[in-house]
Design a protein around this motif. Structure first.
Motif, PDB file in Angstrom:
ATOM      1  N   LEU A  36      64.298  17.225  14.142  1.00 26.69           N
ATOM      2  CA  LEU A  36      65.356  16.212  14.128  1.00 26.69           C
ATOM      3  C   LEU A  36      66.734  16.842  14.271  1.00 26.69           C
ATOM      4  CD1 LEU A  36      64.477  13.490  11.494  1.00 26.69           C
ATOM      5  CD2 LEU A  36      65.376  13.142  13.786  1.00 26.69           C
ATOM      6  N   VAL A  37      66.922  17.957  13.568  1.00 31.03           N
ATOM      7  CA  VAL A  37      68.204  18.666  13.687  1.00 31.03           C
ATOM      8  C   VAL A  37      68.464  18.973  15.147  1.00 31.03           C
ATOM      9  CG1 VAL A  37      69.462  20.784  13.157  1.00 31.03           C
ATOM     10  CG2 VAL A  37      68.129  19.694  11.394  1.00 31.03           C
ATOM     11  N   GLY A  38      67.409  19.480  15.810  1.00 30.51           N
ATOM     12  CA  GLY A  38      67.537  19.793  17.225  1.00 30.51           C
ATOM     13  C   GLY A  38      67.846  18.558  18.042  1.00 30.51           C
ATOM     14  N   ALA A  39      67.084  17.498  17.768  1.00 23.75           N
ATOM     15  CA  ALA A  39      67.238  16.284  18.564  1.00 23.75           C
ATOM     16  C   ALA A  39      68.616  15.674  18.394  1.00 23.75           C
ATOM     17  CB  ALA A  39      66.167  15.269  18.173  1.00 23.75           C
ATOM     18  N   LEU A  40      69.201  15.849  17.224  1.00 24.57           N
ATOM     19  CA  LEU A  40      70.496  15.225  16.965  1.00 24.57           C
ATOM     20  C   LEU A  40      71.661  16.151  17.302  1.00 24.57           C
ATOM     21  CD1 LEU A  40      69.759  13.404  13.612  1.00 24.57           C
ATOM     22  CD2 LEU A  40      69.976  12.404  15.874  1.00 24.57           C
ATOM     23  N   SER A  41      71.352  17.352  17.797  1.00 26.77           N
ATOM     24  CA  SER A  41      72.433  18.269  18.132  1.00 26.77           C
ATOM     25  C   SER A  41      72.780  18.144  19.602  1.00 26.77           C
ATOM     26  CB  SER A  41      72.032  19.705  17.827  1.00 26.77           C
ATOM     27  OG  SER A  41      71.789  19.849  16.469  1.00 26.77           O
ATOM     28  N   PHE A  42      74.033  18.330  19.864  1.00 21.29           N
ATOM     29  CA  PHE A  42      74.525  18.180  21.219  1.00 21.29           C
ATOM     30  C   PHE A  42      75.597  19.224  21.392  1.00 21.29           C
ATOM     31  CE2 PHE A  42      77.355  16.327  24.330  1.00 21.29           C
ATOM     32  CZ  PHE A  42      76.460  15.899  25.284  1.00 21.29           C
ATOM     33  N   ASP A  43      75.431  20.067  22.377  1.00 24.16           N
ATOM     34  CA  ASP A  43      76.386  21.148  22.567  1.00 24.16           C
ATOM     35  C   ASP A  43      77.368  20.792  23.675  1.00 24.16           C
ATOM     36  OD1 ASP A  43      77.736  23.482  22.820  1.00 24.16           O
ATOM     37  OD2 ASP A  43      75.992  24.724  22.401  1.00 24.16           O
ATOM     38  N   PRO A  44      78.605  20.469  23.341  1.00 28.14           N
ATOM     39  CA  PRO A  44      79.546  20.035  24.375  1.00 28.14           C
ATOM     40  C   PRO A  44      80.136  21.186  25.177  1.00 28.14           C
ATOM     41  CG  PRO A  44      80.604  19.961  22.245  1.00 28.14           C
ATOM     42  CD  PRO A  44      79.215  20.481  22.013  1.00 28.14           C
ATOM     43  N   ILE A  47      70.504  22.301  25.302  1.00 32.05           N
ATOM     44  CA  ILE A  47      71.128  23.528  24.797  1.00 32.05           C
ATOM     45  C   ILE A  47      71.464  23.372  23.321  1.00 32.05           C
ATOM     46  CG2 ILE A  47      73.201  24.973  24.925  1.00 32.05           C
ATOM     47  CD1 ILE A  47      73.187  24.547  27.905  1.00 32.05           C
ATOM     48  N   GLY A  48      72.045  22.212  23.002  1.00 28.23           N
ATOM     49  CA  GLY A  48      72.391  21.960  21.606  1.00 28.23           C
ATOM     50  C   GLY A  48      71.160  22.043  20.720  1.00 28.23           C
ATOM     51  N   ALA A  49      70.068  21.463  21.190  1.00 26.93           N
ATOM     52  CA  ALA A  49      68.831  21.467  20.415  1.00 26.93           C
ATOM     53  C   ALA A  49      68.337  22.895  20.234  1.00 26.93           C
ATOM     54  CB  ALA A  49      67.773  20.621  21.131  1.00 26.93           C
ATOM     55  N   ALA A  50      68.354  23.673  21.319  1.00 28.36           N
ATOM     56  CA  ALA A  50      67.859  25.050  21.241  1.00 28.36           C
ATOM     57  C   ALA A  50      68.705  25.860  20.265  1.00 28.36           C
ATOM     58  CB  ALA A  50      67.891  25.688  22.626  1.00 28.36           C
ATOM     59  N   VAL A  51      70.027  25.711  20.364  1.00 26.89           N
ATOM     60  CA  VAL A  51      70.916  26.458  19.474  1.00 26.89           C
ATOM     61  C   VAL A  51      70.661  26.074  18.024  1.00 26.89           C
ATOM     62  CG1 VAL A  51      73.320  26.744  18.787  1.00 26.89           C
ATOM     63  CG2 VAL A  51      72.722  26.837  21.190  1.00 26.89           C
ATOM     64  N   ALA A  52      70.567  24.763  17.801  1.00 23.77           N
ATOM     65  CA  ALA A  52      70.393  24.286  16.430  1.00 23.77           C
ATOM     66  C   ALA A  52      69.063  24.766  15.854  1.00 23.77           C
ATOM     67  CB  ALA A  52      70.475  22.767  16.397  1.00 23.77           C
ATOM     68  N   GLY A  67      78.969  32.570  11.356  1.00 24.59           N
ATOM     69  CA  GLY A  67      78.501  33.610  12.247  1.00 24.59           C
ATOM     70  C   GLY A  67      79.124  33.462  13.609  1.00 24.59           C
ATOM     71  N   GLY A  68      80.070  32.580  13.715  1.00 22.21           N
ATOM     72  CA  GLY A  68      80.640  32.294  15.011  1.00 22.21           C
ATOM     73  C   GLY A  68      79.731  31.421  15.856  1.00 22.21           C
ATOM     74  N   THR A  69      78.582  31.063  15.281  1.00 24.52           N
ATOM     75  CA  THR A  69      77.669  30.235  16.041  1.00 24.52           C
ATOM     76  C   THR A  69      77.942  28.770  15.770  1.00 24.52           C
ATOM     77  OG1 THR A  69      76.158  30.794  14.295  1.00 24.52           O
ATOM     78  CG2 THR A  69      75.726  31.738  16.443  1.00 24.52           C
ATOM     79  N   TYR A  70      77.493  27.989  16.666  1.00 26.74           N
ATOM     80  CA  TYR A  70      77.766  26.568  16.614  1.00 26.74           C
ATOM     81  C   TYR A  70      77.117  25.916  15.387  1.00 26.74           C
ATOM     82  CZ  TYR A  70      77.596  21.695  18.036  1.00 26.74           C
ATOM     83  OH  TYR A  70      77.719  20.336  18.091  1.00 26.74           O
ATOM     84  N   GLY A  71      77.931  25.203  14.641  1.00 25.10           N
ATOM     85  CA  GLY A  71      77.414  24.427  13.530  1.00 25.10           C
ATOM     86  C   GLY A  71      76.895  25.256  12.371  1.00 25.10           C
ATOM     87  N   SER A  72      77.236  26.537  12.327  1.00 27.51           N
ATOM     88  CA  SER A  72      76.640  27.386  11.309  1.00 27.51           C
ATOM     89  C   SER A  72      77.272  27.192   9.944  1.00 27.51           C
ATOM     90  CB  SER A  72      76.763  28.838  11.715  1.00 27.51           C
ATOM     91  OG  SER A  72      78.125  29.134  11.918  1.00 27.51           O
ATOM     92  N   GLN A  73      78.324  26.363   9.900  1.00 29.65           N
ATOM     93  CA  GLN A  73      78.992  26.184   8.634  1.00 29.65           C
ATOM     94  C   GLN A  73      78.159  25.326   7.685  1.00 29.65           C
ATOM     95  OE1 GLN A  73      82.591  23.898   8.151  1.00 29.65           O
ATOM     96  NE2 GLN A  73      83.744  25.791   8.037  1.00 29.65           N
ATOM     97  N   ALA A  74      77.330  24.476   8.268  1.00 31.25           N
ATOM     98  CA  ALA A  74      76.583  23.532   7.458  1.00 31.25           C
ATOM     99  C   ALA A  74      75.692  24.255   6.465  1.00 31.25           C
ATOM    100  CB  ALA A  74      75.750  22.632   8.359  1.00 31.25           C
ATOM    101  N   ALA A  75      75.740  23.831   5.234  1.00 23.96           N
ATOM    102  CA  ALA A  75      74.872  24.427   4.240  1.00 23.96           C
ATOM    103  C   ALA A  75      73.495  23.791   4.303  1.00 23.96           C
ATOM    104  CB  ALA A  75      75.470  24.266   2.867  1.00 23.96           C
TER     105      ALA A  75
END
Lengths: 170, 579
Positions: B185-193, B240-245, B311-319
């Motif tokens: 779900l995290v992957g499905a709901l992620s979108f990399d702009p 891409i967003g899904a893969a990154v997430a 880590g400089g990665t997308y969305g990595s701030q989320a706990a």
């Protein structure tokens, strides 16, 4: 606005918790700065005029317009600026287009600087910068103080901050 | 203690790799002879190796009684002592290569500055875990006998009930782990702009080329190609967003050991870090319409000066990247115990303001569409954009619905946003400054924005807890209220800290805190207090905001009658700290 308070007298040096205003000379600083900006803009317009066909009076217009806006702005900005040190916090009230009122609890003060830039030195003024641990910590800057006042304010704030017990800084 | 010996060749490779790659290309292209290239390459590699060997020899770290010392530097030496109490996070990260080699990078973060205070590159993976555990243990035991001096440590214990759970070893309780469905779900709901940005950047160069073809084609073809291209772009961005997430959050676990939260995540690059609950500045619960519909939300934890897992990665701030809403709320309450919020919305009239704003945006869009229509030969139904104006009131309403603030017993909660709704939870005692802003337009509508600034790191991106567009009179009250509540919260905590000292006076002041000089000056303060307090308290004129004097007199009570009530918490605070 606020005609009852003495506009032209510098703020009293004692740490009484009254509303204080900036030194009137700060208007000179701001107007001088805007003159610089206006001159820069006019020069820019003139430079553009060398390459593109523009009316000859354009630089004058640009510079004049910038000045015409900046001078009243500096005056209103001065009239809007006030600050107060109360028992618990430092209060700032300022801003012409967007009015900003900042409350800095004395407990939160990390350190205090008094500063003098080149323009300020030329006009015999100084400013006081209050730092907190907040994400916009250095936002709190009180310009337009006489050097003695700036030092006084720094000392007062330091003392009050210590008295307010500078624990829990973060 | 030393670094892992493997770090020598690894670091050398890291340093020299760019030069070696460049040499490879230069060598193969024939600009210089292959032998020369190999010679330079060998020289560079051996220089890097020699430097790294020296670095390895010169790098030492050790645990002392109350600091963690790092001695490093080949050419300029640096000795650094980091007091345990000041360490905010201990992060361990390992990328694929590092995992193959069995090494890990350890980062120690303190609140000061934006950079990492202690970077240990690299130690063996076991040592990294050991370091993490040992620092946590030492911090906790320091908290046990130095709690009163280290207010930060004291801070944590009243969040979760007065230090009842000082960790002794590896007692970790799992708070949350991401199930495979949730990961999907995290992957499905992620979108990399970012892809869109890159393509827009690259595409901007090819516009002249494309426009050569444009006039010859029909509007239909242009539209169809456009739609297909946009569709493909969106799908690609989504993938891409899904893969990154998924790579980021693979195997996500959040555990609690004592006062620390620990997280682990990552498929290729493995991150693990600890977040001390007593350093938490604010929490953010975020969701969007899709997540709300499915009943999910994201929880972000922010500590001072640093967001864990940056880590400089997308969305990595989320706990916690994604969990059921009730689970998220439970977790958040675990860290900060706040009540059930009843958000107070901005006054209803601001909906009109929002609607006007949206209508203005629609007008601009229509104008742009009209302009495009004039430039391109093919006719575009530009007036279609004007139809969007019908949506403006709806959008305005939803914008209004999702805004609000709530003053809890110990926390300020603010909420904003429809597409990305963020609820921020800020304990009163974490507030640094209170800022009240009113633009010209806001003043015309009689509204204001009140920002509670904290030491969190998100401030630059405008993620402060802000009560947006509240009524002007409300804002005056809120501003005063927040200041008063901050003061009483601090006084409370200090009173508790003081009582703790009396019961356990042992070596409280021995802890060295380099950063807070203010605290060390408190003895001075006691002397000043007697002389200055009298004269300061003598003058208790209330502060009057200049602007309040003319527009309306009914605002004055809000700012004028408060000062006397301010006195009480302040005097409490002073007696509390007198010890």
């Amino acid at each position: 606005m606020n005609t009852d308070s003495p506009d032209e007298s510098p703020p009293p040096p004692d740490p009484a918790s009254t509303t204080r205003r900036l030194n009137p000379r700060i208007r000179v600083v701001w107007i001088l700065r805007s003159v610089l900006v206006a001159a820069l803009l006019a020069a820019l317009a003139a430079a553009v005029g060398r390459f593109v066909e523009t009316p000859r009076w354009l630089p004058a217009l640009v510079g004049g317009l910038a000045l015409a806006l900046a001078v009243p702005y500096a005056i209103v900005r001065y009239r809007r600026w006030s600050y107060a040190i109360r028992d618990d916090a430092l209060y700032l009230d300022r801003g012409v287009v967007t009015t900003v009122r900042t409350v800095v609890p004395l407990v939160r003060i990390q350190h205090v600087d008094s500063r003098r830039g080149p323009v300020e030195r030329a006009t015999g003024l100084a400013s006081c910068v209050v730092y907190t641990a907040g994400s916009r910590g250095a936002d709190v800057r009180i310009p337009g103080l006489t050097p003695e006042d700036a030092d006084d304010l720094r000392e007062t704030l330091k003392r009050l901050a210590i008295r307010a017990d500078g624990e829990d800084a973060v | 203690m030393r670094l892992s010996p493997i770090s020598v060749p690894y670091r050398a490779l890291q340093k020299a790799s760019t030069i070696l790659v460049a040499l490879f290309f230069v060598g193969t292209s024939g600009t210089i002879g292959g032998v020369v290239a190999i010679g330079i390459g060998a020289a560079v590699a051996s220089a890097a190796l020699a430097y790294e060997a020296a670095y390895y020899r010169r790098f030492e770290y050790e645990f002392t009684a109350d600091t963690f010392d790092v001695r490093s530097g080949v050419i300029s030496r640096r000795d650094r002592e980091i007091p345990y109490g000041r360490i905010q996070n201990v992060d361990v990260s390992r990328n694929v290569l590092q995992r193959l080699l069995g090494i890990a990078a350890v980062d120690l973060e303190t609140a000061g500055g934006s950079s990492t205070e202690g970077a240990i590159r690299y130690v063996s993976a076991e040592r990294a875990d050991e370091l993490q555990r040992e620092i946590r243990r030492r911090k906790a035991s320091r908290g046990e006998d130095g709690e009163a001096s280290g207010f930060e440590t004291a801070a944590g214990s009243d969040v979760d009930g007065s230090g009842d759970s000082i960790p002794t070893g590896d007692t970790e309780t799992e708070l949350f782990s991401l199930s495979p469905t949730e990961l999907a779900l995290v992957g499905a709901l992620s979108f990399d702009p970012r892809l869109i940005g890159v393509l827009a950047f690259l595409g901007s160069g090819s516009v002249p080329v494309l426009s050569g073809y444009l006039p010859t084609t029909t509007a239909l073809v242009v539209t169809i190609t456009g739609v297909i291209a946009v569709g493909l772009l969106l799908v690609a961005s989504w993938l891409i967003g899904a893969a990154v997430a998924i790579t980021n959050y693979y195997g996500f676990r959040l555990t609690r050991s004592g006062d620390d939260l620990r997280y682990e995540r990552g498929l290729f690059k493995r991150y693990s870090g600890s977040i001390p609950t007593d350093k938490v500045q604010s929490l953010t619960i975020a969701d969007n319409p899709a997540k709300r519909l499915a009943g999910y939300a994201t929880l972000t934890i922010e500590t001072a000066g640093y967001a864990p897992g940056q880590g400089g990665t997308y969305g990595s701030q989320a706990a916690v990247p994604l969990a059921r809403t009730d689970r998220v709320r439970e977790l958040a309450r675990d860290i900060e115990t706040f009540g059930d919020p009843e958000f107070r919305r901005p006054p209803g009239r601001v909906r009109v303001r929002y609607a006007i704003r949206y209508a203005a945006i629609v007008a601009v869009l229509t104008a742009v569409a009209f302009g495009v229509d004039r430039v391109i030969a093919a006719p575009i139904p530009w007036y279609g954009a004007a139809g969007l104006v019908l949506l403006a009131p709806v959008a305005a309403h939803y914008k209004w619905v999702h805004r609000g603030y709530w003053l809890g017993e110990n926390h300020l909660l603010t909420r904003v946003g429809f597409w990305k709704r963020e609820t921020r939870i800020v304990p009163y005692y974490r507030i640094q400054t209170v800022i009240d802003r009113r633009t010209v337009f806001q003043r015309r509508w009689g509204i204001a924005t009140v920002v509670a600034d904290t030491a969190g790191s998100g401030g630059f991106i405008g993620r402060d807890a802000a009560a947006l567009d509240v009524d002007a009179a409300d804002a005056d009250r809120l501003r005063e209220d927040l200041t008063v509540r901050l003061r009483s919260a601090l006084a409370d905590r200090r009173a508790r800290g003081a009582s703790f000292t009396e019961s356990e006076p042992a070596e409280t002041e021995s802890g060295e805190h380099a950063p807070d000089t203010v605290e060390n000056d408190t003895s001075d303060a006691a002397e000043h207090r007697t002389s200055d307090a009298a004269e300061n308290e003598a003058a208790t004129g209330g502060f009057r905001w200049i602007a309040d004097e003319e527009p309306s007199s009914d605002e004055e009570p809000a700012s004028d009658e408060k000062p006397p009530s301010d006195e009480n918490p302040s005097s409490d605070g002073r007696t509390g700290s007198d010890r």
